[in-house]
Write an enzyme that holds these catalytic residues in place. Structure first.
Site, PDB file in Angstrom:
ATOM      1  CG  ASN A  45      -1.728   1.216   1.411  1.00 46.23           C
ATOM      2  OD1 ASN A  45      -1.816   2.033   0.490  1.00 46.23           O
ATOM      3  ND2 ASN A  45      -2.359   1.382   2.564  1.00 46.23           N
ATOM      4  CD1 TRP A  46       4.109   1.227  -2.438  1.00 45.44           C
ATOM      5  CD2 TRP A  46       4.245   2.227  -4.437  1.00 45.44           C
ATOM      6  NE1 TRP A  46       5.133   0.641  -3.139  1.00 45.44           N
ATOM      7  CE2 TRP A  46       5.248   1.226  -4.366  1.00 45.44           C
ATOM      8  CE3 TRP A  46       4.138   2.984  -5.620  1.00 45.44           C
ATOM      9  CZ2 TRP A  46       6.133   0.984  -5.412  1.00 45.44           C
ATOM     10  CZ3 TRP A  46       5.023   2.719  -6.660  1.00 45.44           C
ATOM     11  CH2 TRP A  46       6.008   1.733  -6.550  1.00 45.44           C
ATOM     12  CE  LYS A  47      -0.317   3.543   4.558  1.00 47.23           C
ATOM     13  NZ  LYS A  47      -0.338   3.664   5.983  1.00 47.23           N
ATOM     14  CG  HIS A  83      -6.215   2.426   5.071  1.00 47.27           C
ATOM     15  ND1 HIS A  83      -5.785   3.328   6.016  1.00 47.27           N
ATOM     16  CD2 HIS A  83      -5.207   1.536   4.908  1.00 47.27           C
ATOM     17  CE1 HIS A  83      -4.565   2.985   6.410  1.00 47.27           C
ATOM     18  NE2 HIS A  83      -4.185   1.899   5.744  1.00 47.27           N
ATOM     19  CD  GLU A 125      -3.161   5.857   6.514  1.00 48.44           C
ATOM     20  OE1 GLU A 125      -3.179   5.784   5.272  1.00 48.44           O
ATOM     21  OE2 GLU A 125      -2.236   5.399   7.203  1.00 48.44           O
ATOM     22  CD  GLU A 151      -3.973  -2.058   7.230  1.00 41.77           C
ATOM     23  OE1 GLU A 151      -2.890  -2.374   6.776  1.00 41.77           O
ATOM     24  OE2 GLU A 151      -4.508  -0.964   7.005  1.00 41.77           O
ATOM     25  N   GLY A 201       2.015   2.284  10.933  1.00 42.35           N
ATOM     26  CA  GLY A 201       3.108   3.255  10.912  1.00 42.35           C
ATOM     27  C   GLY A 201       3.760   3.530  12.264  1.00 42.35           C
ATOM     28  CB  SER A 223       4.295  -1.736  12.219  1.00 48.24           C
ATOM     29  OG  SER A 223       3.959  -0.386  12.468  1.00 48.24           O
ATOM     30  N   GLY A 230       2.539  -1.239   4.303  1.00 52.30           N
ATOM     31  CA  GLY A 230       2.649   0.176   3.935  1.00 52.30           C
ATOM     32  C   GLY A 230       4.096   0.573   3.701  1.00 52.30           C
ATOM     33  N   GLY A 231       4.701   1.211   4.704  1.00 49.03           N
ATOM     34  CA  GLY A 231       6.055   1.756   4.596  1.00 49.03           C
ATOM     35  C   GLY A 231       7.064   0.838   3.932  1.00 49.03           C
TER      36      GLY A 231
HETATM   37  P1  PGA Z   1       2.366   0.396   7.625  1.00 51.27           P
HETATM   38  O1  PGA Z   1       0.963   0.692   6.915  1.00 51.27           O
HETATM   39  O2  PGA Z   1       2.867  -0.943   7.130  1.00 51.27           O
HETATM   40  O3  PGA Z   1       3.248   1.517   7.211  1.00 51.27           O
HETATM   41  O4  PGA Z   1       2.115   0.355   9.098  1.00 51.27           O
HETATM   42  C1  PGA Z   1       0.036  -0.332   6.683  1.00 51.27           C
HETATM   43  C2  PGA Z   1      -1.214   0.233   6.058  1.00 51.27           C
HETATM   44  O5  PGA Z   1      -1.608   1.358   6.414  1.00 51.27           O
HETATM   45  O6  PGA Z   1      -1.856  -0.417   5.229  1.00 51.27           O
END
Ligand code: PGA
Length: 253
Positions: A11-13, A101, A103, A170, A176, A214, A235-236
């Site tokens: 997930n590149w955001k 998500h 966010e 999640e 994050g 994470s 994500g990251g």
């Molecule tokens: P993260 O993000 O791996 O950076 O914690 C995961 C996500 O939001 O899907």
């Protein structure tokens, strides 16, 4: 676990431009030549909308599928500046869409909106990656199970084609933050999600449930023995080809 399919979804955001294709090319090269290619797994990258069309075209013959990160809940044209719907994503070459998500929930996505988004995604024959998870406050107040149950119940419908829905658990506090749940708690929660899903929708098919929050090349190993996990939403660590490759290598070690 040897024979079970595993999902590794990036997930590149709000990351990436045309040059970022190099990251996916390096990962694809690894997938083609490594001994891990024999393992049953799906590799999906949910990139920003700006990159879907060109990446999907360039990676057409690769082992990587391209997904989107969200869509508007209106299935048809609507006067909503800056938005795209599931049909537009489909035509751009996306195969998956992340929905719900945390966010986006924070920005105003309601259960009802997410339900409409899932419906329109399924109507387009795309696969929905439906995110659920509790906040830190809800966890502290021992609300995790009731929150997850409500999220599942309010955004899914018994008429949905469940084969095209993947659930991603999640916990908001782990996204994050570098924090991950302990394996015992995680197993209990994933088992609960699968059990509730079967109970609510009176289906025999267990849903695929991913873990996200994470996940990185250093901690992936502790998830390997957890048979409740069908894969990961990353994500990251998905923004680096080395980290993403190491996640796969270390998972199957
Ligand atoms: P993260 O993000 O791996 O950076 O914690 C995961 C996500 O939001 O899907």
């Amino acid at each position: 676990m040897a024979n079970k399919i595993r999902y590794f979804i990036g997930n590149w955001k709000m990351f990436g431009n045309q040059h970022s294709l190099g990251i996916l090319n390096r990962i694809n090269k690894f997938l083609n030549k490594s001994r891990y290619s024999a393992k049953k797994k799906k590799i999906i990258f949910c990139v920003p909308t700006t990159l879907i069309h060109s990446f999907a075209a360039k990676l057409k013959k690769s082992r990587i599928l391209i997904g989107a990160q969200n869509c508007h809940h209106s299935e048809k044209f609507a006067a909503v500046t800056g938005s795209v719907n599931a049909s537009m994503l489909k035509k751009s070459g996306a195969k998956y869409v992340i929905l719900g998500h945390s966010e986006n929930r924070i920005q105003g996505d309601t259960h009802q909106m997410i339900k409409k988004k899932i419906k329109s995604t399924l109507n387009q024959k795309l696969i929905a990656i439906f995110c659920i998870g509790e906040s830190l406050k809800e966890k502290k107040n021992k609300k995790t199970f009731s929150v997850l149950k409500k999220q599942i119940k309010s955004s899914l419908d018994k008429n949905f084609n469940f084969r095209n829905i993947i659930i991603a658990y999640e916990p908001v506090w782990s996204i994050g933050s570098g924090k991950t749940p302990n394996q015992k708690d995680l197993s209990t929660i994933l088992h609960f999600i699968k059990k509730e899903f079967v109970k609510i929708f009176k289906t025999n098919a267990l849903p695929k449930v991913l873990y996200g929050g994470s996940v990185n090349n250093k901690n992936i190993n502790k998830f390997s023995t957890n048979d409740q996990i069908d894969g990961f939403l990353i994500g990251g660590a998905s923004r680096s080809s080395k980290k993403f490759i190491d996640i796969i290598v270390n998972y199957y070690k």
